[in-house]
Design a protein around this motif. Structure first.
Motif, PDB file in Angstrom:
ATOM      1  N   TYR A   1       5.303   7.029  -0.019  1.00  0.00           N
ATOM      2  CA  TYR A   1       5.657   6.109   1.058  1.00  0.00           C
ATOM      3  C   TYR A   1       4.946   4.790   0.801  1.00  0.00           C
ATOM      4  O   TYR A   1       3.769   4.780   0.414  1.00  0.00           O
ATOM      5  CB  TYR A   1       5.245   6.682   2.412  1.00  0.00           C
ATOM      6  N   LEU A   2       5.655   3.700   1.020  1.00  0.00           N
ATOM      7  CA  LEU A   2       5.124   2.383   0.668  1.00  0.00           C
ATOM      8  C   LEU A   2       5.412   1.393   1.788  1.00  0.00           C
ATOM      9  O   LEU A   2       6.498   1.393   2.376  1.00  0.00           O
ATOM     10  CB  LEU A   2       5.740   1.919  -0.648  1.00  0.00           C
TER      11      LEU A   2
ATOM     12  N   PHE B   1       3.312   6.250   6.334  1.00  0.00           N
ATOM     13  CA  PHE B   1       2.737   5.080   6.989  1.00  0.00           C
ATOM     14  C   PHE B   1       1.363   4.722   6.402  1.00  0.00           C
ATOM     15  O   PHE B   1       0.340   4.794   7.074  1.00  0.00           O
ATOM     16  CB  PHE B   1       2.646   5.289   8.497  1.00  0.00           C
ATOM     17  N   PRO B   2       1.354   4.356   5.124  1.00  0.00           N
ATOM     18  CA  PRO B   2       0.090   4.041   4.456  1.00  0.00           C
ATOM     19  C   PRO B   2      -0.534   2.758   4.988  1.00  0.00           C
ATOM     20  O   PRO B   2       0.145   1.883   5.527  1.00  0.00           O
ATOM     21  CB  PRO B   2       0.517   3.883   2.989  1.00  0.00           C
ATOM     22  N   THR B   3      -1.840   2.643   4.831  1.00  0.00           N
ATOM     23  CA  THR B   3      -2.587   1.427   5.125  1.00  0.00           C
ATOM     24  C   THR B   3      -3.518   1.161   3.949  1.00  0.00           C
ATOM     25  O   THR B   3      -3.605   1.962   3.012  1.00  0.00           O
ATOM     26  CB  THR B   3      -3.412   1.564   6.412  1.00  0.00           C
ATOM     27  N   THR B   4      -4.238   0.064   4.000  1.00  0.00           N
ATOM     28  CA  THR B   4      -5.195  -0.243   2.935  1.00  0.00           C
ATOM     29  C   THR B   4      -6.419   0.659   3.014  1.00  0.00           C
ATOM     30  O   THR B   4      -7.223   0.676   2.085  1.00  0.00           O
ATOM     31  CB  THR B   4      -5.626  -1.714   3.018  1.00  0.00           C
ATOM     32  N   GLU B   5      -6.562   1.410   4.108  1.00  0.00           N
ATOM     33  CA  GLU B   5      -7.673   2.345   4.237  1.00  0.00           C
ATOM     34  C   GLU B   5      -7.221   3.784   4.046  1.00  0.00           C
ATOM     35  O   GLU B   5      -8.041   4.666   3.817  1.00  0.00           O
ATOM     36  CB  GLU B   5      -8.335   2.195   5.607  1.00  0.00           C
ATOM     37  N   ASP B   6      -5.936   4.024   4.168  1.00  0.00           N
ATOM     38  CA  ASP B   6      -5.389   5.377   4.017  1.00  0.00           C
ATOM     39  C   ASP B   6      -4.337   5.364   2.917  1.00  0.00           C
ATOM     40  O   ASP B   6      -3.162   5.603   3.143  1.00  0.00           O
ATOM     41  CB  ASP B   6      -4.783   5.856   5.340  1.00  0.00           C
ATOM     42  N   GLY B   7      -4.772   5.065   1.703  1.00  0.00           N
ATOM     43  CA  GLY B   7      -3.863   5.006   0.572  1.00  0.00           C
ATOM     44  C   GLY B   7      -4.331   4.011  -0.467  1.00  0.00           C
ATOM     45  O   GLY B   7      -5.357   3.348  -0.309  1.00  0.00           O
TER      46      GLY B   7
ATOM     47  N   CYS C   1       0.854  -1.184   0.000  1.00  0.00           N
ATOM     48  CA  CYS C   1       0.000   0.000   0.000  1.00  0.00           C
ATOM     49  C   CYS C   1       0.892   1.237   0.000  1.00  0.00           C
ATOM     50  O   CYS C   1       2.026   1.197   0.487  1.00  0.00           O
ATOM     51  CB  CYS C   1      -0.942  -0.001   1.206  1.00  0.00           C
ATOM     52  N   TRP C   2       0.385   2.320  -0.537  1.00  0.00           N
ATOM     53  CA  TRP C   2       1.213   3.524  -0.665  1.00  0.00           C
ATOM     54  C   TRP C   2       0.356   4.780  -0.583  1.00  0.00           C
ATOM     55  O   TRP C   2      -0.848   4.764  -0.879  1.00  0.00           O
ATOM     56  CB  TRP C   2       2.000   3.492  -1.979  1.00  0.00           C
TER      57      TRP C   2
END
Length: 282
Positions: free
Chosen positions: A200-201, A166-172, A160-161
């Motif tokens: 960021y990844l 600090f990406p997540t699957t809900e924030d990116g 995720c990116w």
């Protein structure tokens, strides 16, 4: 007579109590240190995050945290020194999953006396699968990513990116990887990136019971500028009613597709009519 016999005994008790207070005062004067209060604020399968209270730092004092799987841990077991310069938090590493632990702070003064703080207890989480990004080849609008993942119950691995950190699957944005059995790696091509921009990844693992875990570290990168190869058109050399012969040149290597695009409006693109003239320069 019996009352007088009790008087020396009472005086002895008072004398002992006074001596005890004097002894404690002398110990403190010789370098006794009060341990800080500690609070466990978060726990994983192998780590506990601890907040450390304020304490009086002394140059000759040794202050730290000790822990064990039994109550009343002491400095003969697992310990970790605390350094005030590092901040008011600490991380206890190397814990076993799904295990109950007891921890408390300690302080050793210059006189060699060890004092312990209030005991806290916590239980670690179940064992988590792990993932890390091991390679990332960056281009202008895409990136090729390789991840390594290990642990129990892995159903899928992905990345995720975002542009904030600090990406997540809900924030990116995110994309699942494909497993490369020969290299024992998970690979994916991240597309849709903007040129000349920082990203960021992080890798993620999704388990067969629906939990998602992210890599501890993030990979930061910046995309390149869009690269335009050197090319030009000499112009039509022959025209007919339904076609034209055109000579053009692509002075570049590594071209995977080349051709011409045309239309009845200015600035035609590959979304309209095109030719496919293969790869390489021309």
């Amino acid at each position: 007579m019996k009352i007088w016999r009790l008087v020396p005994l009472c005086l002895s008790v008072v004398s002992l109590a006074a001596c005890k207070r004097i002894e404690e005062w002398l110990d403190k004067d010789k370098g006794g240190v009060t341990p800080p209060e500690i609070t466990v604020v978060a726990v994983t399968d192998a780590m506990a995050y601890v907040e450390v209270g304020v304490y009086d730092e002394e140059a000759d004092a040794e202050v730290g945290i000790c822990w064990a799987t039994h109550p009343s841990p002491d400095t003969t077991g697992q310990t970790m020194p605390l350094h005030w310069a590092a901040g008011k938090s600490a991380e206890i590493h190397g814990l076993a999953p799904e295990t109950k632990y007891y921890a408390r702070s300690y302080a050793v003064g210059s006189a060699g006396k060890t004092a312990f703080g209030r005991e806290v207890e916590f239980s670690t989480d179940r064992q988590r699968p792990k993932v890390e990004v091991v390679a990332c080849e960056v281009y202008d609008q895409s990136a090729e990513v390789a991840c390594r993942a290990w642990g129990p119950r892995i159903e899928c691995v992905g990345v995720c990116w975002n542009t904030g950190g600090f990406p997540t699957t809900e924030d990116g944005e995110f994309a699942d990887c494909t497993y490369d059995a020969e290299q024992e790696l998970w690979r994916v091509i991240v597309i849709g990136l903007e040129e000349s921009r920082s990203y960021y990844l992080r890798g993620y693992v999704r388990t067969d019971d629906g939990y998602t875990y992210f890599s501890d570290d993030q990979f930061d990168f910046r995309t390149e500028e869009v690269y335009a190869p050197s090319m030009w058109i000499d112009g039509p050399v022959a025209r007919e009613d339904t076609y034209a012969d055109v000579i053009y040149h692509v002075n570049e290597t590594g071209i995977i597709r080349r051709g011409l695009c045309w239309g009845t409006e200015p600035e035609p693109t590959v979304e309209g009519a095109t030719t496919d003239d293969g790869s390489g320069g021309a």
